[in-house]
Design a protein around this motif. Structure first.
Motif, PDB file in Angstrom:
ATOM      1  N   PHE A   1       1.075  -7.076  10.800  1.00 60.45           N
ATOM      2  CA  PHE A   1       2.271  -7.047  10.254  1.00 60.45           C
ATOM      3  C   PHE A   1       2.245  -8.245   9.296  1.00 60.45           C
ATOM      4  CE2 PHE A   1       6.538  -9.364  10.446  1.00 60.45           C
ATOM      5  CZ  PHE A   1       7.167  -8.372   9.560  1.00 60.45           C
ATOM      6  N   SER A   2       2.794  -8.678   8.059  1.00 59.30           N
ATOM      7  CA  SER A   2       3.007  -9.858   7.142  1.00 59.30           C
ATOM      8  C   SER A   2       4.192  -9.817   6.667  1.00 59.30           C
ATOM      9  CB  SER A   2       1.787 -10.013   6.528  1.00 59.30           C
ATOM     10  OG  SER A   2       1.767  -8.758   5.497  1.00 59.30           O
ATOM     11  N   THR A   3       4.761 -10.973   6.241  1.00 61.92           N
ATOM     12  CA  THR A   3       5.909 -10.937   5.278  1.00 61.92           C
ATOM     13  C   THR A   3       5.756 -10.238   4.180  1.00 61.92           C
ATOM     14  OG1 THR A   3       4.990 -13.227   4.530  1.00 61.92           O
ATOM     15  CG2 THR A   3       6.619 -13.164   6.374  1.00 61.92           C
ATOM     16  N   GLU A   4       4.587 -10.206   3.642  1.00 61.67           N
ATOM     17  CA  GLU A   4       3.954  -9.611   2.586  1.00 61.67           C
ATOM     18  C   GLU A   4       4.595  -7.883   2.526  1.00 61.67           C
ATOM     19  OE1 GLU A   4       0.669  -9.059  -0.928  1.00 61.67           O
ATOM     20  OE2 GLU A   4       0.258 -10.090   0.735  1.00 61.67           O
ATOM     21  N   LEU A   5       4.171  -7.502   3.667  1.00 66.02           N
ATOM     22  CA  LEU A   5       4.266  -6.185   3.751  1.00 66.02           C
ATOM     23  C   LEU A   5       5.824  -6.029   4.161  1.00 66.02           C
ATOM     24  CD1 LEU A   5       2.204  -3.861   6.093  1.00 66.02           C
ATOM     25  CD2 LEU A   5       4.710  -3.630   6.383  1.00 66.02           C
ATOM     26  N   LEU A   6       6.497  -6.646   4.898  1.00 68.85           N
ATOM     27  CA  LEU A   6       7.854  -6.601   4.891  1.00 68.85           C
ATOM     28  C   LEU A   6       8.590  -6.598   3.537  1.00 68.85           C
ATOM     29  CD1 LEU A   6      10.222  -6.249   6.821  1.00 68.85           C
ATOM     30  CD2 LEU A   6      10.458  -8.664   6.863  1.00 68.85           C
TER      31      LEU A   6
ATOM     32  N   GLY B   1       0.700  -1.108  -0.115  1.00 68.51           N
ATOM     33  CA  GLY B   1      -0.157   0.104  -0.195  1.00 68.51           C
ATOM     34  C   GLY B   1       0.801   1.249   0.171  1.00 68.51           C
ATOM     35  N   SER B   2       0.077   2.535   0.229  1.00 67.74           N
ATOM     36  CA  SER B   2       0.796   3.703  -0.069  1.00 67.74           C
ATOM     37  C   SER B   2       1.900   4.061   1.029  1.00 67.74           C
ATOM     38  CB  SER B   2      -0.269   4.780   0.166  1.00 67.74           C
ATOM     39  OG  SER B   2      -0.876   4.821   1.334  1.00 67.74           O
ATOM     40  N   ILE B   3       2.175   3.104   2.039  1.00 66.65           N
ATOM     41  CA  ILE B   3       3.075   3.339   3.366  1.00 66.65           C
ATOM     42  C   ILE B   3       4.386   3.002   2.781  1.00 66.65           C
ATOM     43  CG2 ILE B   3       3.121   0.817   3.685  1.00 66.65           C
ATOM     44  CD1 ILE B   3       3.278   1.441   6.505  1.00 66.65           C
ATOM     45  N   ILE B   4       4.606   2.578   1.375  1.00 64.58           N
ATOM     46  CA  ILE B   4       5.852   2.580   0.912  1.00 64.58           C
ATOM     47  C   ILE B   4       6.207   3.671   0.335  1.00 64.58           C
ATOM     48  CG2 ILE B   4       5.646   0.223   0.539  1.00 64.58           C
ATOM     49  CD1 ILE B   4       5.692   2.204  -2.352  1.00 64.58           C
ATOM     50  N   VAL B   5       5.484   4.497  -0.238  1.00 63.26           N
ATOM     51  CA  VAL B   5       5.861   5.660  -0.854  1.00 63.26           C
ATOM     52  C   VAL B   5       6.821   6.600  -0.337  1.00 63.26           C
ATOM     53  CG1 VAL B   5       4.806   8.043  -1.832  1.00 63.26           C
ATOM     54  CG2 VAL B   5       3.608   5.931  -2.137  1.00 63.26           C
TER      55      VAL B   5
ATOM     56  N   ILE C   1       8.179   5.142   9.451  1.00 58.60           N
ATOM     57  CA  ILE C   1       6.992   4.581   8.749  1.00 58.60           C
ATOM     58  C   ILE C   1       6.811   3.292   8.701  1.00 58.60           C
ATOM     59  CG2 ILE C   1       6.202   4.741   6.185  1.00 58.60           C
ATOM     60  CD1 ILE C   1       7.733   7.462   5.988  1.00 58.60           C
ATOM     61  N   GLY C   2       7.784   2.455   8.396  1.00 57.13           N
ATOM     62  CA  GLY C   2       8.228   1.114   8.365  1.00 57.13           C
ATOM     63  C   GLY C   2       7.594   0.579   9.949  1.00 57.13           C
TER      64      GLY C   2
ATOM     65  N   VAL D   1      10.788  -3.630   1.569  1.00 57.05           N
ATOM     66  CA  VAL D   1      12.281  -3.997   1.165  1.00 57.05           C
ATOM     67  C   VAL D   1      12.290  -3.563  -0.344  1.00 57.05           C
ATOM     68  CG1 VAL D   1      13.996  -5.664   0.803  1.00 57.05           C
ATOM     69  CG2 VAL D   1      12.714  -5.832   2.786  1.00 57.05           C
ATOM     70  N   ILE D   2      11.093  -3.982  -0.953  1.00 51.29           N
ATOM     71  CA  ILE D   2      11.288  -3.699  -2.692  1.00 51.29           C
ATOM     72  C   ILE D   2      11.087  -2.075  -2.893  1.00 51.29           C
ATOM     73  CG2 ILE D   2       9.818  -3.829  -4.775  1.00 51.29           C
ATOM     74  CD1 ILE D   2       9.281  -6.761  -3.851  1.00 51.29           C
ATOM     75  N   ALA D   3      10.436  -1.274  -1.952  1.00 49.95           N
ATOM     76  CA  ALA D   3      10.427   0.063  -2.189  1.00 49.95           C
ATOM     77  C   ALA D   3      11.947   0.839  -2.022  1.00 49.95           C
ATOM     78  CB  ALA D   3       9.407   0.736  -0.920  1.00 49.95           C
ATOM     79  N   ILE D   4      12.680   0.151  -0.978  1.00 46.25           N
ATOM     80  CA  ILE D   4      14.106   0.626  -1.013  1.00 46.25           C
ATOM     81  C   ILE D   4      14.886   0.139  -2.221  1.00 46.25           C
ATOM     82  CG2 ILE D   4      16.105   0.028   0.258  1.00 46.25           C
ATOM     83  CD1 ILE D   4      14.727  -0.461   2.592  1.00 46.25           C
ATOM     84  N   ILE D   5      14.410  -0.804  -2.931  1.00 46.91           N
ATOM     85  CA  ILE D   5      15.007  -1.026  -4.476  1.00 46.91           C
ATOM     86  C   ILE D   5      14.501   0.036  -5.437  1.00 46.91           C
ATOM     87  CG2 ILE D   5      15.063  -2.383  -6.455  1.00 46.91           C
ATOM     88  CD1 ILE D   5      14.808  -5.024  -4.428  1.00 46.91           C
ATOM     89  N   ALA D   6      13.413   0.488  -5.060  1.00 52.47           N
ATOM     90  CA  ALA D   6      12.664   1.561  -6.103  1.00 52.47           C
ATOM     91  C   ALA D   6      13.571   2.824  -5.732  1.00 52.47           C
ATOM     92  CB  ALA D   6      11.526   1.598  -5.875  1.00 52.47           C
TER      93      ALA D   6
END
Length: 364
Positions: free
Chosen positions: A192-197, A139-143, A183-184, A201-206
């Motif tokens: 909390f879920s492994t999908e959210l985590l 969700g938008s928490i990764i922005v 934020i994290g 991590v993928i947001a950091i790649i971005a």
């Protein structure tokens, strides 16, 4: 008398130049801030488009018979590809309207044009796809996490180009990292879920991808007209995403026929394509105004102003998807909003020294 008159004229000219410079700077800041707002609109429109038409079947309870790999990765890459194709369409239309299409074609074979293409490969297929994947997963928490890119750009600039990182910039980087932890941490509760985590991590790649793109494209974009540079970037992203990345992930998912079939279905789903057209337009305007703002107020301050998308993206996602469309799950906790604001302050601190504004006032 003559010398006195000349001195007075010189003073008037200097004051006039200072006023013009200040107005130019303020206009550049306004344009760069607008790029952050339109990036937020792009994020919301793209996400909303991926809930409409055939996408609602793919992401529905029955998932239309698609595997988890296809849903998480292939659909995200496809959404990013369609958005970039749409954005390149708007960019090319604008270049034709402005009478710059021939210049765009000539730029493709120049050194700056090729550098922008290289930057686009990092910022589009890699960072762009990672951003959409993370958005769908968490969700938008990764922005705000992805908005670490100015801090990462400063670090990469130090590594690759020996650019200085002074104490002020180091403090700004530290604030950005602290804000990302704030934020994290909001996702580390009951939901909390492994999908959210994994999404975080993928947001950091971005963020790394866009930070690298900023380093590579910085020099090239200074030698290319803003509107032409955007054409080169968006067309490169769109073509590579749609004709290389999406088919490649399709092969990984079981066969290229999967990606071909999904692409045709997505492009012919009009309820979704309306929103992709809007997201593409917003993307085009966002990048164009970001480049334009950078040329007027400097890349550092322009990037800081653009980084306000760390606030505007969650805001417009909440407004478009949560409030207007009534879709659950788009409300952000207070800590996340505070973290987004702290992130903006950290980005600003990396870009400029706040004391410089007081010095300029004293000089005026």
């Amino acid at each position: 008398m003559i010398n006195s008159e000349l001195t007075e004229k010189e003073i008037k000219i200097l004051k006039l130049k200072a006023e013009v410079k200040n107005k130019f700077l303020k206009k550049g800041i306004q344009i760069a801030l607008f790029s952050g707002i339109t990036y937020g609109i792009y994020t919301a429109c793209l996400t909303l488009g991926m809930t409409k038409g055939v996408w609602s079947d793919w992401y529905g309870e029955n998932t239309a018979g698609l595997s988890a790999f296809v849903i998480v990765y292939l659909l995200a890459a496809l959404g990013n590809a369609i958005n970039d194709i749409s954005s390149s369409f708007w960019a090319i239309l604008n270049s034709i309207y402005q009478g710059k299409f021939q210049d765009f074609l000539r730029t493709l074979n120049t050194k700056p044009g090729k550098q922008i293409m290289l930057a686009a490969l990092i910022g589009g297929p890699i960072a762009g796809t990672a951003f959409v994947v993370a958005l769908q997963m968490a969700g938008s928490i990764i922005v705000p996490i992805s908005a670490l890119c100015p801090a990462i750009a400063a670090i990469l600039g130090k590594i690759f180009y020996k650019q200085e990182i002074n104490k002020r910039m180091a403090l700004g980087i530290g604030i950005c990292v602290f804000a990302s932890f704030m934020i994290g941490s909001t996702g580390m509760g009951e939901n909390f879920s492994t999908e959210l985590l994994l999404g975080l991590v993928i947001a950091i790649i971005a963020a790394f991808g866009w930070g690298f793109e900023g380093c590579v494209a910085g020099y090239a974009s200074a030698m290319v007209d803003t509107q032409i540079g955007i054409c080169v970037r968006q067309l490169t992203c769109g073509i590579v995403n749609l004709f290389i990345v999406v088919p490649a992930i399709g092969v990984m998912a079981g066969g290229i026929d999967i990606s071909t079939s999904l692409t045709i279905q997505a492009l012919t789903s009009m309820p979704a394509m309306i929103w992709f057209a809007l997201s593409g337009l917003s993307t085009f305007v966002s990048f164009m105004t970001w480049y334009k703002g950078n040329s007027m107020c400097g890349a550092g301050l322009g990037t800081a102003c653009n980084g306000t998308y760390s606030f505007f993206s969650p805001f417009f996602c909440w407004l478009f998807l949560g409030v207007i469309s009534g879709i659950d799950g788009w409300n952000l906790p207070t800590v996340a909003w505070i973290g987004a604001v702290v992130m903006i302050f950290g980005i600003l601190l990396i870009a400029v020294n706040p004391l410089d504004f007081f010095k300029k006032k004293e000089e005026n």
